[in-house]
Write an enzyme that holds these catalytic residues in place. Structure first.
Site, mmCIF file in Angstrom:
data_model
loop_
_atom_site.group_PDB
_atom_site.id
_atom_site.type_symbol
_atom_site.label_atom_id
_atom_site.label_comp_id
_atom_site.label_asym_id
_atom_site.label_seq_id
_atom_site.Cartn_x
_atom_site.Cartn_y
_atom_site.Cartn_z
ATOM 1 N N ASP A 1 0.825 -1.203 0.000
ATOM 2 C CA ASP A 1 0.000 0.000 0.000
ATOM 3 C C ASP A 1 0.862 1.258 0.000
ATOM 4 O OD1 ASP A 1 -2.385 1.416 2.407
ATOM 5 O OD2 ASP A 1 -1.863 1.945 0.342
ATOM 6 N N ASP B 1 -1.479 5.515 -5.190
ATOM 7 C CA ASP B 1 -1.837 4.649 -4.080
ATOM 8 C C ASP B 1 -2.183 3.236 -4.547
ATOM 9 O OD1 ASP B 1 -4.505 4.528 -1.570
ATOM 10 O OD2 ASP B 1 -2.590 3.464 -1.776
HETATM 11 O O1 LIG Z 1 -6.448 5.891 3.541
HETATM 12 C C1 LIG Z 1 -6.112 6.016 2.384
HETATM 13 C C2 LIG Z 1 -5.946 4.802 1.492
HETATM 14 C C3 LIG Z 1 -7.049 3.786 1.746
HETATM 15 C C4 LIG Z 1 -6.816 2.539 0.909
HETATM 16 C C5 LIG Z 1 -5.425 2.008 1.132
HETATM 17 N N1 LIG Z 1 -4.425 3.028 0.866
HETATM 18 C C6 LIG Z 1 -4.578 4.206 1.708
HETATM 19 N N2 LIG Z 1 -5.889 7.198 1.807
HETATM 20 C C7 LIG Z 1 -5.473 7.315 0.403
HETATM 21 C C8 LIG Z 1 -4.253 8.207 0.314
HETATM 22 C C9 LIG Z 1 -4.513 9.520 0.966
HETATM 23 C C10 LIG Z 1 -4.906 9.337 2.400
HETATM 24 C C11 LIG Z 1 -6.093 8.422 2.543
#
Ligand SMILES: O=C([C@@H]1CCCNC1)N1CCCCC1
Length: 322
Positions: A31, A214
Site C-alpha cells: 500500500d 496509491d
Molecule cells: O487511507 C487512504 C488509502 C485507503 C486505501 C489504502 N491506501 C490508503 N488514503 C489514500 C491516500 C490519501 C490518504 C487516505
C-alpha cells in the site's frame, strides 16, 4: 539487495505479495498510500482470523517485542486496525530487512476479515507511520541502504500476475521511457500536482489539485467535478447509492480518461474504465468520487496501464506505459 516479488491479483480488488515475516509466510497488500506494516496475528479473535494466515510471534526465533508500543490506523475507506509492535526479519522477493517494525493486529475492521490479504506493507513515507510512542520506518526506508538505487516500482497488469521491483527498474515491464515528476512528501504521500484532466479529447482544468499514487486503492478516485464531467459523456450513466457509485449500461461506449501527473498526461483506456458487472446489465465505473478535498487518488486501475516508479532520491514519481 535488489529483488522482485510477484504480485498476484485477488478478486480484482487488490494485488497480494507473498512475504516472509519471522519465517512465517503471509499474503500482504502493498500500500503506497500508508506507512504501517501490519499483519494478522495470533492475538486476534479466532473469528477475525478466519480464512487468513496469521503471524504468531512466539513461533519466530528472531522476534523482539517493543514493550509498550502500539499502533492504530484508520484508512480513508473507513477500514482500520490496531495492536502492538515488535521487530522481526521481513523478506520480500530477494530483499531482506532485519529488525523491521512488524505491527501485530489485535483488532481489524470487518472489511479486512472479508478481504483476502493477511495484512499490509505500507510504502508511503515513514512520517505517517502510526506507531507510538516512537514512529517506525517502512520496509522500503529500511531497505534503501542495501539497494542499488533508492527506489521501488509497481507493475500491476490487469488480471495478470505483476511484480514489485526493489532497487531497480525493469525495462522488460514497460515500453518507451519513464516520465518523472517531483513529489511533495509533506503529507506523507507520493503526491504531486495534478491540475488538468481530459474526458476523451476535451481538456478540463483542476486548479490546485494534486494526485496521490496509491497501490492500496483499487479504483481511480477524483473530485466530483471531474467525475460528473466524465459520466455526463456516458449514455445511461447514473449514481447508484445502493451500488455505492456510478454505474452505466454495460453496453455503453466509454470515453478515455486522462489526467496530468506533473506536466504529463496519463491516459486510462476505456477498457479499464469499466470495472465490471454491478448488477444485471449495469456495470460499475473504475472512476469514482474521492469525496471532498483536492487530492485525487490514482489506484490500481492506473497501475493496470502504467509501470509506476517510486524514487526516494528527489523524491519523484515516474510512470511508463506497460
Ligand atoms: O487511507 C487512504 C488509502 C485507503 C486505501 C489504502 N491506501 C490508503 N488514503 C489514500 C491516500 C490519501 C490518504 C487516505
Amino acid at each position: 539487495q535488489d529483488g522482485s516479488a510477484t504480485a498476484v491479483p485477488s478478486d480484482g480488488v487488490e494485488y497480494l505479495v507473498s512475504t516472509v515475516v519471522g519465517g512465517q509466510t503471509l499474503d500482504l497488500d502493498f500500500d503506497t498510500g500508508s506507512a504501517d506494516l501490519w499483519v494478522f496475528s495470533s492475538q486476534l479473535a479466532a473469528s477475525s482470523r478466519s480464512g487468513h494466515a496469521y503471524y504468531t510471534s512466539s513461533k519466530s526465533s528472531t522476534y523482539k517485542a517493543l514493550s509498550g508500543y502500539t499502533w492504530d490506523i484508520s484508512y480513508a475507506d473507513g477500514s482500520g486496525a490496531s495492536g502492538n509492535v515488535g521487530l522481526d526479519t521481513v523478506q520480500i522477493g530477494g530483499t531482506t530487512v532485519t529488525n523491521q517494525a512488524v505491527e501485530l493486529a489485535k483488532t481489524v475492521s470487518s472489511t479486512f476479515v472479508s478481504d483476502a490479504s493477511d495484512g499490509l506493507v505500507g510504502l508511503a513515507f515513514s512520517s505517517i507511520n502510526t506507531v507510538s510512542p516512537q514512529q517506525q520506518s517502512t520496509f522500503f526506508d529500511n531497505a534503501q541502504s542495501s539497494l542499488d538505487s533508492p527506489l521501488f516500482a509497481a507493475y500491476l497488469p490487469f488480471n495478470a500476475d505483476g511484480a514489485y521491483d526493489f532497487g531497480y527498474t525493469d525495462s522488460s515491464k514497460y515500453t518507451g521511457s519513464i516520465t518523472y515528476t517531483s513529489v511533495d512528501s509533506s503529507n506523507g504521500f507520493w503526491e504531486y500536482p495534478s491540475t488538468s484532466y481530459k474526458v476523451g479529447s476535451t481538456v478540463h482544468s483542476l486548479s490546485g489539485y494534486t494526485g496521490i499514487s496509491d497501490t492500496g486503492t483499487t479504483l481511480i478516485l477524483m473530485g466530483d467535478s471531474a467525475v460528473t464531467a466524465y459520466y455526463n459523456q456516458v449514455s445511461g450513466a447514473s449514481y447508484s447509492s445502493s451500488q455505492g457509485g456510478y454505474i452505466f449500461p454495460c453496453s455503453a461506449t466509454l470515453p478515455t480518461l486522462s489526467f496530468k501527473i506533473g506536466s504529463t498526461y496519463a491516459t486510462i483506456p476505456a477498457s479499464l474504465l469499466n470495472f465490471g458487472t454491478a448488477s444485471g446489465s449495469s456495470c460499475f465505473g473504475s472512476l469514482q468520487s474521492v469525496g471532498s478535498g483536492s487530492q485525487n487518488i490514482y489506484g490500481d486501475v492506473f497501475f493496470n496501464a502504467y509501470y509506476g516508479v517510486f524514487d526516494a532520491s528527489g523524491p519523484s514519481f515516474g510512470f511508463a506505459t506497460i
